[in-house]
Design a protein around this motif. Sequence first.
Motif, PDB file in Angstrom:
ATOM      1  N   ARG A   1      -1.168   7.579   0.100  1.00 31.94           N
ATOM      2  CA  ARG A   1      -2.570   7.962  -0.121  1.00 31.94           C
ATOM      3  C   ARG A   1      -3.518   6.783  -0.082  1.00 31.94           C
ATOM      4  N   SER A   2      -3.029   5.602  -0.449  1.00 28.20           N
ATOM      5  CA  SER A   2      -3.931   4.445  -0.464  1.00 28.20           C
ATOM      6  C   SER A   2      -4.339   3.993   0.932  1.00 28.20           C
ATOM      7  N   THR A   3      -3.657   4.492   1.976  1.00 26.92           N
ATOM      8  CA  THR A   3      -4.053   4.136   3.345  1.00 26.92           C
ATOM      9  C   THR A   3      -5.343   4.811   3.758  1.00 26.92           C
ATOM     10  N   GLY A   4      -5.715   5.906   3.079  1.00 27.17           N
ATOM     11  CA  GLY A   4      -6.889   6.667   3.476  1.00 27.17           C
ATOM     12  C   GLY A   4      -6.653   7.562   4.676  1.00 27.17           C
TER      13      GLY A   4
ATOM     14  N   ASP B   1       4.525   7.713  -0.976  1.00 28.04           N
ATOM     15  CA  ASP B   1       3.108   7.968  -1.249  1.00 28.04           C
ATOM     16  C   ASP B   1       2.260   7.014  -0.413  1.00 28.04           C
TER      17      ASP B   1
ATOM     18  N   GLY C   1      -0.765  13.392   1.655  1.00 26.75           N
ATOM     19  CA  GLY C   1      -0.773  11.954   1.435  1.00 26.75           C
ATOM     20  C   GLY C   1       0.609  11.363   1.240  1.00 26.75           C
ATOM     21  N   HIS C   2       1.641  12.185   1.386  1.00 20.25           N
ATOM     22  CA  HIS C   2       3.022  11.725   1.270  1.00 20.25           C
ATOM     23  C   HIS C   2       3.759  12.007   2.573  1.00 20.25           C
TER      24      HIS C   2
ATOM     25  N   TRP D   1       0.813  -1.221   0.000  1.00 15.60           N
ATOM     26  CA  TRP D   1       0.000   0.000   0.000  1.00 15.60           C
ATOM     27  C   TRP D   1       0.847   1.272   0.000  1.00 15.60           C
TER      28      TRP D   1
ATOM     29  N   ARG E   1      -3.956   1.661   9.191  1.00 15.45           N
ATOM     30  CA  ARG E   1      -4.655   1.490   7.904  1.00 15.45           C
ATOM     31  C   ARG E   1      -5.753   0.454   8.032  1.00 15.45           C
TER      32      ARG E   1
ATOM     33  N   LYS F   1       3.821   3.520  -2.098  1.00 14.56           N
ATOM     34  CA  LYS F   1       4.518   3.713  -3.364  1.00 14.56           C
ATOM     35  C   LYS F   1       5.710   4.638  -3.155  1.00 14.56           C
TER      36      LYS F   1
END
Length: 408
Positions: A344-347, A342, A377-378, A327, A405, A329
């Motif tokens: 951001r996919s963790t929310g 990155d 988000g980073h 999750w 997460r 990047k």
Amino acid sequence: MNRNHSFAPAERVRALELPERADIAPPSVRQADLDILGQLPPDFLDTTHFDTVAFPPPDYARQMFDAAAADGSLAYTGYRGHPGVLAEVARNVSAFLGVEVDPRRNIALLPGTQAALFATLSARVNRGDRIVLMDPDYLFTARILRFLEAEIAYVPLVLTDGRYEPDIDEMARHFADPATKLAVFSHPNNPTGAVYRPEIIARIAELAAEHDVGLVADELYARLVYDGTPFPHIAAEPGAWERTCTLLGPSKTESLSGYRLGVVVGPAPIMEAIENTLSITSLRAPAYAQHVLRGWLGPDRDWLERRLAAFAELRRTTLSILREVPWLKVHPQHGTAYLWADLRSTGLSDIEIGRTLARDAATLISPGYQFGPNSSGHIRICYARDPATWPDDLRRMIDVLERARTRR
């Protein structure tokens, strides 16, 4: 009537808090930072800067400082610095940048690259000027510009074949605006570590000449470049010297932060304005510490090679661990000792990430909101840490974020 004039900060000081980023760092960047810091235990891991215990300064630094401090006649210098030190630094900087630097006209020593940035921008920026910045870029540049009551126009960094590079079309649009006076950028980029291709630097110089836009290049990390990547100095581009200020210093790569030394190089008229600004702030760089620069940027080449090899190994270790996390990047670049991750996919928001790592991993990171309005988000991670403990520290951070997460 109580007007509270004695306690109200100046509006320009309030602007330092970047309230325009309240949507990602409520109610302001400063308060968001304080909220994260408030979660830290007394003994915490700080990944926002280089570990100067694991990576101490070169031996020559203490030796040269002690020798200078033993001579009280060296306690005061002119605003720009000691003439003998300026002569040696100018010679080494000339070779490094590929331009001819006159020690009496084109260079000044300041108390750190941060002070150099402030003095340079103060000398060049008027209220209402439009200044172009990258997004993301060094966290304090926008704050200084807001303090100076400038207008900021952002150019996003975009991924091109795995490299972060400025959106040149967007930059050209901003440069064509008559209100644009100056472009300021770190190179290698802080926080991503990006080293821009020579053709990108050449194009920025062309645009600046075409539209009569000034340039400030913060090249603090210009010696910290991996894999033989060519590093183009914009001051050496055709037509760029007369409009460019270059900021250099030994605080990061050489672990000399505690000596408070920064260098500004530029055309004589701008250097005169910088000297004038310097005269009403710090007066001069620390006088004894100035002599440490005699061993920097050339004489320390062998030492630098060993330091770069150690950082390169830590970079490989860090990437190996981070690439195991599905999750997260990360796009490794060719400079600095930072990775721009990155999440951001963790929310999770920047504030949640910062607080969670501070509270549950006893770790301070640099959240994305500090570096630009579109960089949330980073996180920026500095991997210039103790090699013996850094892998476990990094895995602890990942485990904490994984739990957060999952709960999310």
